[in-house]
Design an enzyme around this catalytic site. Structure first.
Site, PDB file in Angstrom:
ATOM      1  N   ARG A  50       0.790  -1.213  -0.067  1.00  0.00           N
ATOM      2  CA  ARG A  50       0.051   0.162   0.109  1.00  0.00           C
ATOM      3  C   ARG A  50       0.889   1.198   0.069  1.00  0.00           C
ATOM      4  O   ARG A  50       2.222   1.260   0.295  1.00  0.00           O
ATOM      5  CB  ARG A  50      -0.903  -0.102   1.295  1.00  0.00           C
ATOM      6  CG  ARG A  50      -0.082   0.181   2.745  1.00  0.00           C
ATOM      7  CD  ARG A  50      -1.151   0.771   3.680  1.00  0.00           C
ATOM      8  NE  ARG A  50      -0.385   0.713   4.768  1.00  0.00           N
ATOM      9  CZ  ARG A  50       0.538   1.568   5.433  1.00  0.00           C
ATOM     10  NH1 ARG A  50       0.859   2.482   4.652  1.00  0.00           N
ATOM     11  NH2 ARG A  50       1.014   1.533   6.565  1.00  0.00           N
ATOM     12  N   ALA A 107      -6.712   7.125   9.415  1.00  0.00           N
ATOM     13  CA  ALA A 107      -5.348   7.091   8.377  1.00  0.00           C
ATOM     14  C   ALA A 107      -6.051   6.279   7.065  1.00  0.00           C
ATOM     15  O   ALA A 107      -6.597   5.400   7.227  1.00  0.00           O
ATOM     16  CB  ALA A 107      -4.232   6.353   8.819  1.00  0.00           C
ATOM     17  N   GLY A 118      -6.965   0.247   2.359  1.00  0.00           N
ATOM     18  CA  GLY A 118      -8.073   1.104   2.791  1.00  0.00           C
ATOM     19  C   GLY A 118      -7.965   2.375   3.896  1.00  0.00           C
ATOM     20  O   GLY A 118      -7.039   2.992   3.765  1.00  0.00           O
ATOM     21  N   ALA A 152      -8.365   3.194   8.028  1.00  0.00           N
ATOM     22  CA  ALA A 152      -8.464   2.993   9.634  1.00  0.00           C
ATOM     23  C   ALA A 152      -9.115   3.960  10.359  1.00  0.00           C
ATOM     24  O   ALA A 152      -8.354   5.140  10.478  1.00  0.00           O
ATOM     25  CB  ALA A 152      -7.061   2.244  10.142  1.00  0.00           C
ATOM     26  N   CYS A 191       2.431   7.754  10.475  1.00  0.00           N
ATOM     27  CA  CYS A 191       2.293   8.428   8.798  1.00  0.00           C
ATOM     28  C   CYS A 191       3.498   9.252   8.632  1.00  0.00           C
ATOM     29  O   CYS A 191       3.440   9.919   7.617  1.00  0.00           O
ATOM     30  CB  CYS A 191       1.131   8.988   8.525  1.00  0.00           C
ATOM     31  SG  CYS A 191      -0.323   7.936   8.806  1.00  0.00           S
TER      32      CYS A 191
END
Length: 304
Positions: free
Chosen positions: A119, A187, A200, A202, A218
């Site tokens: 991802r 996130a 996807g 969270a 992040c």
């Protein structure tokens, strides 16, 4: 006339001339109506929101469904969308942009399992009390624009916080995710394979935020991480109710259930989807940890 992709159709009705009356004065001057009929895409809903599904199991399941959908598109030209909703046991995941400099622990001796994934984005934490949504959708039938897709995922969370608690959430220019003030509550990290999405978002609902201290979430050092439970607690303590007066006796499980319901509804509205449930045995799914997951249309799982 505005056409909204392939998700809507339009029907013209004949002019209607109505005599004015107490019930329909506003219809007197209505000569013609254009009635928009939404044609919702079907979406398979795989709902584990009350369960803790090991990250590697959910990851394998996603990849198999993506493979299945690509094959279906090749053979049939389209496929239904899928939405997986669940919680994970404590785990750190690293995206393609991740740097070990954002880990506050020895990678050889981590406090929780660590997974490097395909991802986008940096390192994040998943754990109990956090609702994770993995949409696996065919963007060719929505909009082939990754920025549009990211903004739509953000829109889902912003809508949930606004409609459920009157909490004003927003975006931050140049960053991905959803924020309330200086706190990031959701996130987002995605992967797209031939316009099929996976991974996807969270959303921290009742999440214990202490594990975030082990990382730079992040890769952002000058902002904090928040949760819905924390925001509601702050609202009560500051006497700024945010519509929470009826939630004071709500336990963690009830709060997760409430947010889950709102997320499902908001996702359906934003992406114009109609759900049909797909049931998978949770014990059978979790027993597959460390094995390849083979997902079949009859809702059963086989493991290799």
């Amino acid at each position: 006339m505005i056409l909204l992709g392939e998700c809507c159709c339009f029907t013209l009705t004949k002019p209607r001339f109505l005599r004015p009356n107490a019930d329909s004065v506003s219809n007197v001057h209505r000569r013609r109506r254009i009635k928009r009929v939404q044609c919702l895409r079907k979406c398979e809903l795989i709902d584990f929101h009350q369960e803790l599904i090991p990250y590697e199991v959910a990851w394998s399941l996603q990849k198999h469904i993506v493979k299945e959908k690509k094959s279906q598109i090749q053979n049939e030209g389209d496929c239904d969308d899928t939405l997986i909703v669940l919680q994970h046991p404590s785990v750190f995941t690293l995206g393609t942009a991740s740097s070990d400099n954002n880990l506050n622990f020895d990678i050889k001796n981590p406090p929780f399992h660590v997974h490097r994934t395909e991802r986008g984005g940096e390192v994040t934490y998943h754990g109990p009390g956090q609702l994770v949504m993995y949409p696996i959708i065919n963007l060719r039938k929505h909009k082939m624009d990754l920025h549009w897709y990211l903004r739509k995922l953000e829109e889902v969370v912003i809508g949930v916080l606004s409609s459920t608690f009157s909490i004003h959430a927003s975006r931050v220019e140049g960053l991905t995710g959803v924020w309330v003030g200086n706190e990031k509550v959701a996130a987002i990290g995605i992967r797209v394979d031939q316009w099929i999405t996976y991974h996807g978002l969270a959303l921290n609902v009742t999440t214990d935020l202490s594990p975030f201290k082990w990382i730079v979430p992040c890769g952002i050092r000058d902002r904090q991480v928040g949760s819905i439970k924390g925001l509601l607690r702050e609202a009560r303590s500051s006497c700024n109710d945010h519509g929470t007066s009826d939630l004071r006796g709500l336990d963690d499980n009830s709060l997760v259930d409430m947010i889950h319901k709102s997320l499902i509804e908001e996702f359906s509205k934003v992406f114009q989807l109609e759900y049909h449930n797909r049931t998978i045995s949770v014990p059978m799914l979790c027993e597959s940890e460390g094995k390849e997951v083979i997902y079949q249309r009859n809702s059963k799982l086989e493991f290799l």
